[in-house]
Enzyme design. Structure first.
Site, PDB file in Angstrom:
ATOM      1  N   TYR A 180      -7.464  -0.184  -2.114  1.00 29.91           N
ATOM      2  CA  TYR A 180      -6.408  -1.053  -1.594  1.00 29.91           C
ATOM      3  C   TYR A 180      -6.130  -0.674  -0.151  1.00 29.91           C
ATOM      4  O   TYR A 180      -5.981   0.504   0.167  1.00 29.91           O
ATOM      5  CB  TYR A 180      -5.143  -0.883  -2.432  1.00 29.91           C
ATOM      6  CG  TYR A 180      -3.978  -1.751  -1.985  1.00 29.91           C
ATOM      7  CD1 TYR A 180      -4.029  -3.135  -2.133  1.00 29.91           C
ATOM      8  CD2 TYR A 180      -2.836  -1.186  -1.439  1.00 29.91           C
ATOM      9  CE1 TYR A 180      -2.962  -3.936  -1.736  1.00 29.91           C
ATOM     10  CE2 TYR A 180      -1.763  -1.982  -1.042  1.00 29.91           C
ATOM     11  CZ  TYR A 180      -1.833  -3.353  -1.192  1.00 29.91           C
ATOM     12  OH  TYR A 180      -0.771  -4.140  -0.795  1.00 29.91           O
ATOM     13  N   ASP A 237      -9.016   5.123   5.296  1.00 34.07           N
ATOM     14  CA  ASP A 237      -7.652   4.689   5.016  1.00 34.07           C
ATOM     15  C   ASP A 237      -6.932   5.869   4.371  1.00 34.07           C
ATOM     16  O   ASP A 237      -7.040   6.103   3.172  1.00 34.07           O
ATOM     17  CB  ASP A 237      -7.660   3.459   4.103  1.00 34.07           C
ATOM     18  CG  ASP A 237      -6.242   3.002   3.763  1.00 34.07           C
ATOM     19  OD1 ASP A 237      -5.288   3.723   4.122  1.00 34.07           O
ATOM     20  OD2 ASP A 237      -6.104   1.945   3.129  1.00 34.07           O
ATOM     21  N   LYS A 250       3.061   5.851   4.546  1.00 30.84           N
ATOM     22  CA  LYS A 250       3.712   6.702   3.537  1.00 30.84           C
ATOM     23  C   LYS A 250       4.264   8.010   4.130  1.00 30.84           C
ATOM     24  O   LYS A 250       5.296   7.958   4.778  1.00 30.84           O
ATOM     25  CB  LYS A 250       2.770   6.881   2.352  1.00 30.84           C
ATOM     26  CG  LYS A 250       2.451   5.481   1.753  1.00 30.84           C
ATOM     27  CD  LYS A 250       1.726   5.443   0.448  1.00 30.84           C
ATOM     28  CE  LYS A 250       1.712   4.020  -0.102  1.00 30.84           C
ATOM     29  NZ  LYS A 250       0.431   3.388  -0.258  1.00 30.84           N
TER      30      LYS A 250
HETATM   31  C1  LIG Z   1       0.094   1.894   0.239  1.00 32.03           C
HETATM   32  C2  LIG Z   1      -1.258   1.713   0.820  1.00 32.03           C
HETATM   33  C3  LIG Z   1      -1.509   0.750   1.812  1.00 32.03           C
HETATM   34  C4  LIG Z   1      -0.483  -0.258   2.245  1.00 32.03           C
HETATM   35  O1  LIG Z   1       0.631   0.301   2.826  1.00 32.03           O
HETATM   36  P1  LIG Z   1       2.001  -0.570   2.868  1.00 32.03           P
HETATM   37  O2  LIG Z   1       2.932   0.306   3.647  1.00 32.03           O
HETATM   38  O3  LIG Z   1       2.392  -0.772   1.452  1.00 32.03           O
HETATM   39  O4  LIG Z   1       1.707  -1.831   3.555  1.00 32.03           O
HETATM   40  C5  LIG Z   1      -2.747   0.734   2.402  1.00 32.03           C
HETATM   41  N1  LIG Z   1      -3.719   1.592   2.024  1.00 32.03           N
HETATM   42  C6  LIG Z   1      -3.517   2.507   1.057  1.00 32.03           C
HETATM   43  C7  LIG Z   1      -4.617   3.445   0.703  1.00 32.03           C
HETATM   44  C8  LIG Z   1      -2.297   2.584   0.406  1.00 32.03           C
HETATM   45  O5  LIG Z   1      -2.131   3.465  -0.571  1.00 32.03           O
END
Ligand SMILES: *Cc1c(COP(=O)(O)O)cnc(C)c1O
Length: 425
Positions: free
Chosen positions: A144, A239, A267
């Site tokens: 994701y 990511d 995060k």
């Molecule tokens: C949470 C997450 C996102 C998206 O971040 P948001 O602040 O929710 O837009 C993207 N990549 C990874 C790996 C994530 O865990």
């Protein structure tokens, strides 16, 4: 436990908020029942609006790595708020946090702040395309990268294929530029690179997957991606929205000793306020506006409240190097004790764990990619989730989400968690 006020609030919320929530997984659709409305949190504990308390294994999906309402973070936000919440001009704090990130993450020379992980990944891909002059990207099924159009793509028939939109509103035109490979499978990646030779701007990957449960990279996978990206003249984008500042100061890249070309953060970097960022070497980052031609902007980017929270949290993590060893030890101990408890109950399971990320898959086979993650029994997970909730343990409300540990999980919280597993079924 009683949930009257949560039930009433959820009913009200559904009238004016689609589905009653501002982000889908919160609605408990994957596990059934009503979401629980939280009122406050401190350390490892959440307290809901009905007065029930829970040991929290979500930690706001990652940011609260030192626990909820961590005093230095709260103080920093309060002090910043006294001076005004937003100016739309540069502030000194933005340079301080940028310098700190460059110290903590060895391959980063420059960083651009945004307001979410979604924005970070979307912008990193634009930069990769602008820098390479190529249009396609490779992503891995089950990873994701936020909800921007290019990433809401799923596998069509066959494991490795051109993507198809996974949400109405994403166009075929967008989908055709996103190629899907299988996590932990270098052959599928190399195949796509060869088939689309000279057209792939970036390979984007969660270096430890956390959005199909926790799935560690198998030995050689990240090394292989690094080699393939270099060989095919494409950028490797990690990511690290979940893993950054969580698995080590330098994220998964430092933990596994692999250097990406760009990284996305979110995060933890915001200390619980809305922050994302993307970063890398000057050679690539300098292509970004206003120093270069690739456009990217944000009214609230680098917001003083958000930066003060992030800076306070990152400073603590940087100043406490053994925090990551502690979290790794806690994760490993939980994995062993939960596994023993489930064995006692004769419940088939696989527990994946890296540092402070962990997930319990209720199946007999190893979980190494999206297919194997999906093959677990979701009804079993629902049962587990509600059992744990009734024991005062708050797990992510989906089998496809990693748990996040914080440093406030002490022996007492640990033992209570393991005891709850001992009474499952
Ligand atoms: C949470 C997450 C996102 C998206 O971040 P948001 O602040 O929710 O837009 C993207 N990549 C990874 C790996 C994530 O865990």
């Amino acid at each position: 436990m009683k949930y009257q006020r949560s039930s009433a609030l959820f009913k009200n919320a559904q009238a004016t908020i689609p589905g009653g929530v501002n982000s889908p997984v919160r609605a408990f659709k994957a596990v059934g029942g009503h979401p629980i409305f939280m009122a406050s949190a401190k350390g490892a504990f959440l307290t809901d609006i009905d007065g029930n308390t829970y040991i929290d294994y979500i930690n706001s999906w990652g940011p609260q790595i030192l626990g909820h309402a961590h005093v230095p973070v709260i103080k920093a936000i309060q002090e910043a708020a006294e001076n005004g919440t937003s100016f739309g001009t540069p502030t000194e704090l933005e340079t301080l946090i940028a310098e700190l990130v460059c110290t903590m993450v060895s391959y980063v020379d420059q960083i651009r702040m945004v307001s979410s992980g979604t924005e970070a990944c979307m912008s990193a891909i634009r930069l990769a395309r602008g820098y390479t002059g190529k249009e396609k990207i490779i992503k891995f099924a089950g990873c994701y990268h936020g909800h921007s159009d290019s990433f809401l793509i799923e596998a069509g028939s066959g494991a490795v294929t051109f993507g198809t939109p996974s949400s109405p509103g994403v166009t075929q035109g967008t989908a055709k530029d996103t190629l899907l490979a299988t996590y932990n499978d270098l052959v599928s990646t190399e195949h796509l690179l060869k088939e689309n030779s000279g057209e792939v701007a970036a390979i984007i990957v969660e270096p430890v997957a956390g959005n199909m449960g926790c799935i560690p990279p198998q030995p050689g996978f990240l090394e292989g991606l690094r080699k393939l990206a270099t060989k095919h003249d494409t950028l490797l984008v990690f990511d690290e929205v979940m893993t950054g500042f969580r698995l080590s100061e330098g994220g998964a890249a430092a933990l596994y000793g692999i250097t990406p070309d760009l990284a996305c953060f979110g995060k933890v970097i915001g200390g619980g306020l809305p922050v994302g960022a993307f970063a890398g070497p000057r050679e690539i980052m300098s292509h970004l506006a206003p120093s270069g031609p690739v456009y990217q902007a944000g009214t609230l980017s680098g917001n003083p409240l958000a930066m003060s929270a992030g800076y306070a949290l990152l400073s603590e993590l940087h100043g406490t190097p053994n925090v990551y060893d502690e979290l790794e030890a806690r994760g490993r101990a939980l994995r062993e004790d939960i596994s023993n408890a489930l064995h006692e109950r004769s419940v088939a399971h696989q527990i994946n764990h890296v540092g402070s990320m962990l997930s319990v898959h209720l199946c007999e086979f190893p979980v190494t990619d999206f297919e194997s993650a999906k093959a677990g029994d979701n009804d079993d997970f629902k049962e587990l989730f509600h059992h744990m909730l009734s024991e005062g343990i708050y797990l992510p409300p989906s089998a496809y989400e990693s748990w996040f540990l914080c440093t406030c999980i002490d022996d007492s919280a640990h033992n209570k968690t393991v005891e709850a597993f001992r009474s499952f079924r």
